[in-house]
Design a protein around this motif. Structure first.
Motif, mmCIF file in Angstrom:
data_model
loop_
_atom_site.group_PDB
_atom_site.id
_atom_site.type_symbol
_atom_site.label_atom_id
_atom_site.label_comp_id
_atom_site.label_asym_id
_atom_site.label_seq_id
_atom_site.Cartn_x
_atom_site.Cartn_y
_atom_site.Cartn_z
ATOM 1 N N LEU A 17 38.373 36.061 41.613
ATOM 2 C CA LEU A 17 38.383 36.375 40.473
ATOM 3 C C LEU A 17 39.873 37.653 40.161
ATOM 4 O O LEU A 17 40.168 38.576 38.778
ATOM 5 N N ILE A 40 40.632 40.292 36.816
ATOM 6 C CA ILE A 40 38.712 40.882 36.618
ATOM 7 C C ILE A 40 38.450 41.413 37.910
ATOM 8 O O ILE A 40 38.334 41.106 39.015
ATOM 9 N N GLU A 49 32.082 35.418 33.313
ATOM 10 C CA GLU A 49 33.586 35.389 33.917
ATOM 11 C C GLU A 49 33.605 33.919 34.237
ATOM 12 O O GLU A 49 35.311 34.098 33.724
ATOM 13 N N GLU A 56 33.872 31.686 31.791
ATOM 14 C CA GLU A 56 34.922 31.606 30.938
ATOM 15 C C GLU A 56 36.605 31.219 31.565
ATOM 16 O O GLU A 56 37.485 30.398 30.365
#
Length: 66
Positions: A11, A16, A33, A36
């Motif tokens: 991430l 992120i 996330e 996505e």
């Protein structure tokens, strides 16, 4: 990818960073996330599956503690 730390690094690679002080909420946001990233084609299916398994394992460990 085998550990939660590996998932955090994945991430992080995409910029992120998730921290809300609520561990359960953090795990849920991370799962969104990851979904996505997969839907946008930024991670492959194997990485996606490994990430979801890691997140669900962490969530079950969290639920066992309570």
């Amino acid at each position: 990818m085998k550990t939660f730390y590996d998932l955090l690094q994945l991430l992080k690679k995409f910029g992120i960073f998730i921290y809300t002080r609520d561990r359960k909420m953090d795990l849920q946001l991370m799962e969104k996330e990851v979904h996505e990233l997969h839907s946008w084609g930024m991670i492959d299916t194997l990485t996606f599956q490994q990430a979801i398994l890691i997140l669900r394992k962490e969530l079950s460990l969290l639920n066992e503690k309570k």
